[in-house]
Design an enzyme around this catalytic site. Structure first.
Site, mmCIF file in Angstrom:
data_model
loop_
_atom_site.group_PDB
_atom_site.id
_atom_site.type_symbol
_atom_site.label_atom_id
_atom_site.label_comp_id
_atom_site.label_asym_id
_atom_site.label_seq_id
_atom_site.Cartn_x
_atom_site.Cartn_y
_atom_site.Cartn_z
ATOM 1 N N ARG A 166 0.685 -0.840 0.017
ATOM 2 C CA ARG A 166 -0.068 -0.372 0.140
ATOM 3 C C ARG A 166 0.570 1.145 0.063
ATOM 4 O O ARG A 166 0.336 2.334 0.342
ATOM 5 C CB ARG A 166 -1.316 -0.078 1.347
ATOM 6 C CG ARG A 166 -1.635 -0.858 1.469
ATOM 7 C CD ARG A 166 -2.786 -0.933 -0.091
ATOM 8 N NE ARG A 166 -3.749 -1.878 -0.076
ATOM 9 C CZ ARG A 166 -3.155 -3.634 -0.901
ATOM 10 N NH1 ARG A 166 -1.966 -3.708 -0.601
ATOM 11 N NH2 ARG A 166 -4.327 -4.273 -0.756
ATOM 12 N N SER A 239 -11.142 0.011 3.409
ATOM 13 C CA SER A 239 -10.263 -0.991 4.585
ATOM 14 C C SER A 239 -9.890 0.437 4.880
ATOM 15 O O SER A 239 -8.977 1.479 4.035
ATOM 16 C CB SER A 239 -9.467 -1.322 3.896
ATOM 17 O OG SER A 239 -9.715 -3.073 3.654
ATOM 18 N N GLU A 335 -5.003 3.560 6.382
ATOM 19 C CA GLU A 335 -4.802 3.607 4.998
ATOM 20 C C GLU A 335 -4.318 4.770 3.644
ATOM 21 O O GLU A 335 -4.187 4.972 3.070
ATOM 22 C CB GLU A 335 -5.610 2.264 4.110
ATOM 23 C CG GLU A 335 -4.369 2.173 3.118
ATOM 24 C CD GLU A 335 -5.628 0.420 2.581
ATOM 25 O OE1 GLU A 335 -5.724 0.218 1.659
ATOM 26 O OE2 GLU A 335 -5.522 0.243 3.557
#
Length: 341
Positions: A166, A239, A335
């Site tokens: 990520r 998420s 995130e």
């Protein structure tokens, strides 16, 4: 100048959390020239330029004192084809899921596991988005970006992008590069990635013994719709926390106390823990305070039940981070990009 600039513009329709935030100035760029015009306009106004794609991986916590430019460029083209290998290029403003479906219609495999991810093509490499065993870096063939500081076009291969979990150069140097178009290395002969347990199980339940890329895409879409709320119905950014990477020693210690710990050994000797499992074990699943909450079916997803502000959602996230660290000794990393003005 073809770029249309608006003042004091609401960004609520352009972020999937559906939180209210206003941009000092706002414009939509349809091509490279309009992106350059936005850069020039920001300089004239004495304001920073902030680039917005699908608004699916960010959280506004205040109004934005900047010229916000939303990339809405469109276009998909085959750049090269050598036997089984095909390079497909898409403009940054292409909606990601529509692009995946287009690739499947062309008979190309490689993106099927990344179906139904919200956002745009241009935003995908920034987070190195991934799902069900596949990341952007696995199918990446290059991209073209505009260097904010020099105004020059730059070409990036995979190594230059510094992809990680990520993560990428574009996240590390946020704001410097504006991604204009991205290229993907796809195949006509599929090499399906089916190791993610629920994906294989879903295909077997559907009686699909020899799945095609389209079958995999359909299965991924079905799983995502079951697990994740539709942003059109319930504001969210998917998420909210990364699955943390921890040393093997910490994973072993946690497993002694929690035999059902969800953990995945990594090639580098670390262990990836399921952030959603940790949050659920701590009792946060379904929690709600005002209109900021944790989804009742997936603890990894924070939601806006209606009128939550970005600050309220971030405050909830900070409480969860603190609790998980105290309970498990694990630091959860947010995130989405948090935009604080």
């Amino acid at each position: 100048m073809s770029l249309i600039i608006e003042k004091d513009f609401s960004l609520k329709p352009f972020n999937t959390f559906a939180v209210e935030a206003r941009a000092r100035y706002f414009a939509q760029a349809h091509d490279d020239q309009e992106v350059r015009e936005a850069l020039a306009a920001a300089q004239r106004l004495g304001l920073p330029l902030r680039v917005l794609g699908g608004g699916s991986n960010l959280l506004f916590t205040s109004d934005v004192e900047a010229l916000v430019v939303r990339l809405v460029s469109r276009g998909i083209r085959v750049l090269s084809e050598e036997g089984d290998h095909v390079v497909l290029e898409a403009e940054a403003g292409e909606p990601w899921h529509s692009f995946v479906l287009h690739s499947l219609e062309l008979g190309l495999a490689g993106l099927e596991n990344l179906s139904l991810i919200p956002g745009t093509v241009g935003a995908a490499p920034i987070q190195n988005v991934g799902a069900y065993g596949v990341e952007i870096s696995d199918v990446f063939a290059g991209l073209t970006a505009l260097d904010h500081t020099t105004g020059e076009l730059c070409e990036f291969d995979a190594a230059a992008c510094a992809f990680g979990y990520r993560d990428s150069l574009f996240k590390q140097k946020a704001g410097r590069f504006i991604i204009l178009r991205v290229r993907f290395a796809l195949r006509r002969a599929p090499r399906l990635q089916l190791e993610y347990g629920p994906l294989r199980q879903r295909l077997l339940q559907a009686g699909v013994e020899h799945p095609t890329p389209r079958d995999v895409s359909d299965a991924v879409c079905a799983i995502r719709r079951e697990k994740l709320p539709d942003p059109q119905v319930l504001g969210n950014a998917g998420s909210f926390f990364k699955n943390p990477l921890v040393p093997q020693s910490l994973a072993d210690e946690l497993r002694r106390c929690h035999p059902n710990l969800v953990a995945f050994p990594q090639a580098n000797g670390q262990v990836k823990l399921a952030a959603g499992w940790l949050i659920e074990q701590a009792g946060w699943k379904g929690f709600r305070e005002g209109d900021a909450g944790v989804h009742g079916l997936q603890a990894l997803v924070l939601v806006n039940h209606g009128q939550a502000s970005g600050k309220q959602i971030l405050a909830l996230a900070r409480r969860i981070q603190t609790d998980i660290n105290l309970r498990f000794g694990v630091v959860l990393e947010i995130e989405p990009n948090v935009i604080e003005g």
